[in-house]
Scaffold this motif. Structure first.
Motif, PDB file in Angstrom:
ATOM      1  N   THR A  97       0.838  -1.207   0.000  1.00  0.00           N
ATOM      2  CA  THR A  97       0.000   0.000   0.000  1.00  0.00           C
ATOM      3  C   THR A  97       0.864   1.245   0.000  1.00  0.00           C
ATOM      4  O   THR A  97       0.389   2.344   0.268  1.00  0.00           O
ATOM      5  N   ILE A  98       2.172   1.055  -0.258  1.00  0.00           N
ATOM      6  CA  ILE A  98       3.129   2.160  -0.141  1.00  0.00           C
ATOM      7  C   ILE A  98       3.019   3.122  -1.318  1.00  0.00           C
ATOM      8  O   ILE A  98       3.309   4.306  -1.212  1.00  0.00           O
ATOM      9  N   GLY A  99       2.577   2.634  -2.468  1.00  0.00           N
ATOM     10  CA  GLY A  99       2.505   3.476  -3.658  1.00  0.00           C
ATOM     11  C   GLY A  99       3.803   3.408  -4.437  1.00  0.00           C
ATOM     12  O   GLY A  99       4.694   2.619  -4.123  1.00  0.00           O
ATOM     13  N   GLU A 100       3.880   4.250  -5.474  1.00  0.00           N
ATOM     14  CA  GLU A 100       5.052   4.263  -6.351  1.00  0.00           C
ATOM     15  C   GLU A 100       6.316   4.618  -5.572  1.00  0.00           C
ATOM     16  O   GLU A 100       6.301   5.512  -4.729  1.00  0.00           O
ATOM     17  N   SER A 101       7.408   3.915  -5.848  1.00  0.00           N
ATOM     18  CA  SER A 101       8.675   4.269  -5.221  1.00  0.00           C
ATOM     19  C   SER A 101       9.809   3.652  -6.014  1.00  0.00           C
ATOM     20  O   SER A 101       9.700   2.518  -6.501  1.00  0.00           O
ATOM     21  N   GLU A 102      10.894   4.411  -6.131  1.00  0.00           N
ATOM     22  CA  GLU A 102      12.063   3.857  -6.836  1.00  0.00           C
ATOM     23  C   GLU A 102      12.701   2.746  -6.011  1.00  0.00           C
ATOM     24  O   GLU A 102      13.542   2.004  -6.500  1.00  0.00           O
ATOM     25  N   TYR A 103      12.304   2.626  -4.735  1.00  0.00           N
ATOM     26  CA  TYR A 103      12.875   1.592  -3.862  1.00  0.00           C
ATOM     27  C   TYR A 103      12.096   0.269  -3.900  1.00  0.00           C
ATOM     28  O   TYR A 103      12.368  -0.614  -3.111  1.00  0.00           O
ATOM     29  N   ILE A 104      11.103   0.181  -4.784  1.00  0.00           N
ATOM     30  CA  ILE A 104      10.348  -1.073  -4.898  1.00  0.00           C
ATOM     31  C   ILE A 104      10.601  -1.693  -6.266  1.00  0.00           C
ATOM     32  O   ILE A 104      10.420  -1.028  -7.301  1.00  0.00           O
ATOM     33  N   LYS A 105      11.062  -2.946  -6.259  1.00  0.00           N
ATOM     34  CA  LYS A 105      11.314  -3.630  -7.536  1.00  0.00           C
ATOM     35  C   LYS A 105      10.714  -5.028  -7.495  1.00  0.00           C
ATOM     36  O   LYS A 105      10.515  -5.596  -6.416  1.00  0.00           O
ATOM     37  N   ASP A 106      10.460  -5.584  -8.688  1.00  0.00           N
ATOM     38  CA  ASP A 106      10.008  -6.977  -8.747  1.00  0.00           C
ATOM     39  C   ASP A 106      11.189  -7.902  -8.446  1.00  0.00           C
ATOM     40  O   ASP A 106      12.288  -7.705  -8.955  1.00  0.00           O
ATOM     41  N   ALA A 107      10.934  -8.926  -7.635  1.00  0.00           N
ATOM     42  CA  ALA A 107      11.981  -9.917  -7.351  1.00  0.00           C
ATOM     43  C   ALA A 107      12.250 -10.731  -8.603  1.00  0.00           C
ATOM     44  O   ALA A 107      11.312 -11.240  -9.214  1.00  0.00           O
ATOM     45  N   GLU A 108      13.515 -10.823  -8.996  1.00  0.00           N
ATOM     46  CA  GLU A 108      13.827 -11.668 -10.157  1.00  0.00           C
ATOM     47  C   GLU A 108      13.988 -13.113  -9.701  1.00  0.00           C
ATOM     48  O   GLU A 108      13.930 -13.419  -8.515  1.00  0.00           O
ATOM     49  N   GLU A 109      14.183 -13.982 -10.682  1.00  0.00           N
ATOM     50  CA  GLU A 109      14.166 -15.404 -10.390  1.00  0.00           C
ATOM     51  C   GLU A 109      15.198 -15.815  -9.340  1.00  0.00           C
ATOM     52  O   GLU A 109      14.950 -16.703  -8.529  1.00  0.00           O
ATOM     53  N   ASP A 110      16.365 -15.162  -9.349  1.00  0.00           N
ATOM     54  CA  ASP A 110      17.441 -15.566  -8.435  1.00  0.00           C
ATOM     55  C   ASP A 110      17.427 -14.779  -7.120  1.00  0.00           C
ATOM     56  O   ASP A 110      18.367 -14.872  -6.327  1.00  0.00           O
ATOM     57  N   ALA A 111      16.358 -14.027  -6.866  1.00  0.00           N
ATOM     58  CA  ALA A 111      16.341 -13.102  -5.721  1.00  0.00           C
ATOM     59  C   ALA A 111      16.564 -13.807  -4.385  1.00  0.00           C
ATOM     60  O   ALA A 111      17.093 -13.214  -3.443  1.00  0.00           O
ATOM     61  N   PHE A 112      16.172 -15.086  -4.295  1.00  0.00           N
ATOM     62  CA  PHE A 112      16.302 -15.775  -3.008  1.00  0.00           C
ATOM     63  C   PHE A 112      17.512 -16.719  -2.961  1.00  0.00           C
ATOM     64  O   PHE A 112      17.647 -17.530  -2.056  1.00  0.00           O
ATOM     65  N   ASP A 113      18.384 -16.561  -3.934  1.00  0.00           N
ATOM     66  CA  ASP A 113      19.625 -17.347  -3.935  1.00  0.00           C
ATOM     67  C   ASP A 113      20.832 -16.448  -4.115  1.00  0.00           C
ATOM     68  O   ASP A 113      21.894 -16.900  -4.525  1.00  0.00           O
ATOM     69  N   LYS A 114      20.670 -15.158  -3.849  1.00  0.00           N
ATOM     70  CA  LYS A 114      21.792 -14.259  -4.072  1.00  0.00           C
ATOM     71  C   LYS A 114      22.146 -13.449  -2.841  1.00  0.00           C
ATOM     72  O   LYS A 114      21.315 -13.211  -1.967  1.00  0.00           O
ATOM     73  N   GLU A 115      23.415 -13.083  -2.772  1.00  0.00           N
ATOM     74  CA  GLU A 115      23.906 -12.213  -1.705  1.00  0.00           C
ATOM     75  C   GLU A 115      23.976 -10.806  -2.287  1.00  0.00           C
ATOM     76  O   GLU A 115      24.780 -10.533  -3.174  1.00  0.00           O
ATOM     77  N   TRP A 116      23.138  -9.888  -1.776  1.00  0.00           N
ATOM     78  CA  TRP A 116      23.103  -8.547  -2.352  1.00  0.00           C
ATOM     79  C   TRP A 116      24.375  -7.762  -2.042  1.00  0.00           C
ATOM     80  O   TRP A 116      24.913  -7.069  -2.885  1.00  0.00           O
ATOM     81  N   LEU A 117      24.826  -7.810  -0.786  1.00  0.00           N
ATOM     82  CA  LEU A 117      25.987  -7.025  -0.345  1.00  0.00           C
ATOM     83  C   LEU A 117      25.785  -5.533  -0.593  1.00  0.00           C
ATOM     84  O   LEU A 117      26.742  -4.789  -0.779  1.00  0.00           O
TER      85      LEU A 117
END
Lengths: 437, 437
Positions: free
Chosen positions: B296-316
């Protein structure tokens, strides 16, 4: 099923097995015991088929003996082994360190199962019961892959174990997977994402082959090149007893002695007396040039020249390599270079020399005035043995249930964050006080 | 010198280092401390050359910062670190098990150094002092191979350490070998006959590369994919504090959180409030379709769609993957499949759920209501840290001096032989009684 699906299923089962209580795990073992007891006749019938095939294929008598589940007491001993493991103290969840990090923030180091074990074994079918019991008791998933010699026995026993787990217990059925298919073991050895430890039970060739074909840690030993060093101040009665026992009690064992090193200051007649005793026990001595020059035994078919590899080989027979050594430090250096880091022994009455040896030798077992043949889980009082490890990381020497355990850190807080402490931007200091258990 | 000669020399030195007393080892550290203190100016001059080269090559500012030995307190901190290690309790020779096997035959399990360590590191030159101190104190030989960024600093420091050991101490000089040459590290990684453990200190790429290029066990971690699971019965103030700290305190750290899992029964407004707090801290949230639908946050440059590898990666980095999860069991299964087995956290006020999580998750650290950033040897109170291990065999989590130790069995007899006991042909029974220490 592919090797990957098998390994992945074992890993998933581990997540739930890991949370079961000791009672749930031990009850499952009782159920497996009861089922194997109830189906004894069927198992022995299947075992008979394997025995017949082994005899037909003219396998060695020692292999046939290992295969035979019907020899007196063996089946009942196997059943009793399952109950013995069930009744062991729970190895899971023991707290081995407890620290107050700050008010309301406590750290615990807790024993935990390792994960997924892959056990590869050759002929002994009782390993199925043994390893199944150890794995379930310790909260590890296990994938068992047997050799083709015990295929029929393995098939019926695995059906019984699988059915019992699925029907009667809280242990997820994929926690113990018995792979009956003849597919290549290499596929399982490449599942390092899901499998945490490989335990090979079988010949040196099997272990060596596995070690060089997987990235997964391997618990076990390929060679058992054990040495005995006789120091100058020694008791000849003890020396003769120990050397003969270590060489002849079971020459095919990994804890049999393969090398005999004498301090060069020992009187020539004493060295000859010890070697004579070995020859009388039908042991062939492979002597270096130095030893040859002081021999007074005369011609004997039991005396041979040591070949170049004599001090880097495991005889596994009534043969022993013999050399002279300058002193205890030279013995330590020789052993650390040539032994397989299994078990090595010093025979001496000099406590200081014994201590130097005990602290200098880099092997899993270092013995003072005792036969290397004591290197064994049963003799150490560890109960059921998983194997003997010559690894230097994780478990060493005879490995019991403890060797299947790892540990984890539990940190219990109440909303604690790092940035309030020194080193991470804050000002709070850590308490780091031991918690009494 | 060839990699083989270096490794063999380290192994030989280990045989003698292993027998030195705690006083001899600690005195050597004091001497190294004094020599590095006396030559501070020279070391900092050499360090200046490395810094100039790094600036010239436009290396990243974080690398340049790691390289700099002249920043306030760093050199003195390094010197103090050597003395701190020297003053630690002796880790060698602690008896951790004692059993009377029979009259006059006693078994002891005794802590012992592992052997030869190969430490490969990139830019931090203070690692030389740190690791030299830990290795000598624990009785291990060490081969240190630095990166080319710190070549000048490394060269002068290694000359000082080498000279001091050779001239002033009982520690054999080959016990610490500092490899200044630029020869390929692959040659050292193939010396599995002489080297027992590799410890890489540096980037994930370095660690991953080493792990896939050696048979020697590697202590350390490549990825640090840490997760936080927020359960339905939770305190939102704690949750916001912990999530923000774990993500933003040091995003490049291996103990920073990379995945945030919400129980699907948490009220939508609470999930939004926590995510809003992250966005306010400039964290980009990578959300799954499920999460997106309740935002419910609305538009934001800090919101992105999770890509396929999002839960197997180390963002750092200031990024985090976000998903909804059915319940604590699903969270455990998700984490055991996707995390790197480093450190994972549950936020809940429900003790039973917390306990299930603590016992179900298969990682080195499992936290309840505390930031994953606490996963650190200093914060755990372990003193100097060798690294953080995601291995499941041997040491796990933050590793201090204890992680450089193994154990050996000492068996002390008086001519005892196995063939007199049951199981090996005799009739004597074992006593197997614990010896009180």
């Amino acid at each position: 099923m592919s090797a990957e699906s098998i390994a992945k299923a074992a890993n998933l089962a581990f997540s739930s097995l890991k949370t079961l209580s000791n009672t749930q795990r031990s009850t499952a073992l009782q159920k497996i015991h009861d089922a194997l007891a109830a189906h004894k006749d069927q198992v022995l019938e299947a075992n008979k088929l394997d025995m017949d095939a082994a005899i037909e294929h003219k396998f060695s008598s020692s292999l046939i003996k290992r295969l035979d589940l019907s020899s007196p007491g063996k089946y009942d001993g196997m059943l009793q082994g399952i109950l013995d493991v069930a009744n062991l103290e729970d190895p899971v969840g023991k707290i081995t360190l407890a620290k107050k990090i700050d008010e309301g923030l406590n750290l615990y180091r807790v024993t935990a199962p390792i994960g997924v074990l892959l056990i590869i074994f050759e002929s002994r079918p009782e390993v199925i019961a043994n390893i199944t019991a150890l794995a379930i008791k310790s909260g590890n998933s296990a994938i068992l892959k047997g050799g083709k010699e015990s295929y029929q026995t393995f098939k019926i026993m695995s059906d019984i174990v699988n059915e019992t787990l699925a029907k009667d217990t809280d242990v997820p059925k994929d926690a113990i997977q018995l792979i009956q298919s003849r597919e290549d073991v290499a596929d399982l050895l490449s599942q390092d994402k899901y499998i945490d430890l490989v335990i090979p039970r079988g010949s040196n060739a099997l272990v060596r082959n596995i070690k060089s074909n997987t990235k997964i840690p391997v618990l076990g030993h390929a060679d058992g090149i054990c040495s005995i060093y006789v120091d100058e101040n020694f008791d000849i009665v003890k020396a003769k007893r120990i050397v003969v026992d270590a060489k002849t009690n079971y020459p095919a064992g990994c804890n049999a002695v393969e090398q005999l090193l004498f301090n060069k200051n020992i009187p020539v007649e004493q060295i000859n007396e010890i070697l004579q005793t070995l020859i009388a026990a039908k042991v062939t001595i492979h002597v270096t040039e130095q030893v040859k020059q002081i021999l007074t035994i005369g011609e004997s078919e039991y005396i041979k020249d040591a070949e170049e590899d004599a001090f880097d080989k495991e005889w596994l027979s009534l043969d022993i390599s013999v050399d002279l050594i300058d002193n205890v430090s030279a013995a330590i250096a020789h052993i650390n270079l040539h032994s397989s880091k299994h078990t090595d022994c010093i025979i001496t009455e000099d406590k200081a020399k014994a201590n130097l040896f005990l602290h200098g030798v880099d092997s899993a077992g270092i013995y003072w005035n005792a036969s290397t043949r004591f290197a064994d889980g049963f003799r150490y009082g560890f109960g059921t043995e998983v194997g003997i490890s010559t690894n230097k990381i994780h478990a060493r020497g005879p490995v019991g249930l403890e060797g299947l355990m790892s540990y984890q850190y539990h940190l219990k807080g109440d909303g604690h964050i790092a940035s309030e402490y020194v080193g991470a931007g804050g000002r709070k200091h850590f308490i780091h006080e031991d918690i009494k258990l």
